[in-house]
Write an enzyme that holds these catalytic residues in place. Sequence first.
Site, PDB file in Angstrom:
ATOM      1  CG  HIS A   1      -8.730  -2.883  -2.079  1.00  0.00           C
ATOM      2  ND1 HIS A   1      -9.666  -2.167  -2.800  1.00  0.00           N
ATOM      3  CD2 HIS A   1      -8.536  -2.187  -0.933  1.00  0.00           C
ATOM      4  CE1 HIS A   1     -10.005  -1.095  -2.122  1.00  0.00           C
ATOM      5  NE2 HIS A   1      -9.334  -1.076  -0.976  1.00  0.00           N
TER       6      HIS A   1
ATOM      7  CG  ASP B   1      -2.031   0.970   1.175  1.00  0.00           C
ATOM      8  OD1 ASP B   1      -3.184   0.535   1.216  1.00  0.00           O
ATOM      9  OD2 ASP B   1      -1.762   2.186   1.086  1.00  0.00           O
TER      10      ASP B   1
ATOM     11  CG  HIS C   1      -6.797  -2.751   3.446  1.00  0.00           C
ATOM     12  ND1 HIS C   1      -6.033  -1.628   3.220  1.00  0.00           N
ATOM     13  CD2 HIS C   1      -8.018  -2.475   2.918  1.00  0.00           C
ATOM     14  CE1 HIS C   1      -6.759  -0.710   2.594  1.00  0.00           C
ATOM     15  NE2 HIS C   1      -7.967  -1.193   2.405  1.00  0.00           N
TER      16      HIS C   1
ATOM     17  CG  ASN D   1     -12.491  -0.439   4.170  1.00  0.00           C
ATOM     18  OD1 ASN D   1     -12.813  -0.938   5.252  1.00  0.00           O
ATOM     19  ND2 ASN D   1     -11.383   0.267   4.012  1.00  0.00           N
TER      20      ASN D   1
ATOM     21  CD  GLN E   1     -14.890  -0.388  -2.216  1.00  0.00           C
ATOM     22  OE1 GLN E   1     -16.107  -0.424  -2.025  1.00  0.00           O
ATOM     23  NE2 GLN E   1     -14.270  -1.185  -3.063  1.00  0.00           N
TER      24      GLN E   1
HETATM   25  P1  AMP Z   1      -9.811   1.522   0.698  1.00  0.00           P
HETATM   26  O1  AMP Z   1      -9.965   2.747   1.544  1.00  0.00           O
HETATM   27  O2  AMP Z   1     -10.173   0.249   1.392  1.00  0.00           O
HETATM   28  O3  AMP Z   1     -10.488   1.672  -0.653  1.00  0.00           O
HETATM   29  O4  AMP Z   1      -8.251   1.390   0.459  1.00  0.00           O
HETATM   30  C1  AMP Z   1      -7.575   1.931  -0.623  1.00  0.00           C
HETATM   31  C2  AMP Z   1      -6.108   1.789  -0.305  1.00  0.00           C
HETATM   32  O5  AMP Z   1      -5.384   1.860  -1.506  1.00  0.00           O
HETATM   33  C3  AMP Z   1      -5.545   2.881   0.622  1.00  0.00           C
HETATM   34  O6  AMP Z   1      -4.954   2.261   1.753  1.00  0.00           O
HETATM   35  C4  AMP Z   1      -4.527   3.603  -0.252  1.00  0.00           C
HETATM   36  O7  AMP Z   1      -3.400   3.996   0.481  1.00  0.00           O
HETATM   37  C5  AMP Z   1      -4.195   2.555  -1.276  1.00  0.00           C
HETATM   38  N1  AMP Z   1      -3.791   3.036  -2.597  1.00  0.00           N
HETATM   39  C6  AMP Z   1      -4.428   3.949  -3.353  1.00  0.00           C
HETATM   40  N2  AMP Z   1      -3.788   4.094  -4.532  1.00  0.00           N
HETATM   41  C7  AMP Z   1      -2.735   3.243  -4.503  1.00  0.00           C
HETATM   42  C8  AMP Z   1      -1.701   2.932  -5.415  1.00  0.00           C
HETATM   43  N3  AMP Z   1      -1.612   3.532  -6.603  1.00  0.00           N
HETATM   44  N4  AMP Z   1      -0.785   2.015  -5.057  1.00  0.00           N
HETATM   45  C9  AMP Z   1      -0.854   1.407  -3.838  1.00  0.00           C
HETATM   46  N5  AMP Z   1      -1.818   1.652  -2.949  1.00  0.00           N
HETATM   47  C10 AMP Z   1      -2.739   2.567  -3.262  1.00  0.00           C
END
Ligand code: AMP
Length: 136
Positions: free
Chosen positions: A101, A32, A103, A88, A95
């Site tokens: 995805h 992440d 985590h 999420n 989300q």
């Molecule tokens: P969510 O809030 O469950 O949708 O989580 C999205 C996650 O994706 C967050 O923890 C971000 O830090 C991560 N994220 C967003 N864009 C990227 C990216 N390009 N590469 C890696 N992680 C990302």
Amino acid sequence: MRDEACIFCKIANGEVPSNTLYEDDGYRVILDLGPATRGHALILPKDHYADLYELPDEKCAEVMKLAKKMALRMREKLGCSGLNLVQNNGESAGQTVRHFHLHLIPRYDDGSKIVEWTPGNPSPEELAQIRDTIRG
Ligand code: AMP
Ligand code: ZN
């Protein structure tokens, strides 16, 4: 099954670079970019599913098996003492990227607070009503 506008489709399929921890035909596991803890990773299916509701049953099983494989490896390599799985669905749940995805958040004995809520105190009647609502 790709969404051309989806950043996680591009990352999962290697069109956008990432710090990849693991890859196979169906999945990519990446670090992440905004980690909650050291080693915070995301399991991404290569096909586009917006959230858990859309994820096919067989993929649900595959994702959890992959989570266990990664959890064992992270415990061994990072020396974390715990691990949270967080997933999420929907804006209200936090989300931000509408591509399923999972985590993987390694935890250390540092007292940091990651996944927290204030416990409620419903009456037995309220709990029974909710139970009946969900069971239908
Ligand atoms: P969510 O809030 O469950 O949708 O989580 C999205 C996650 O994706 C967050 O923890 C971000 O830090 C991560 N994220 C967003 N864009 C990227 C990216 N390009 N590469 C890696 N992680 C990302
Ligand atoms: Zn996608």
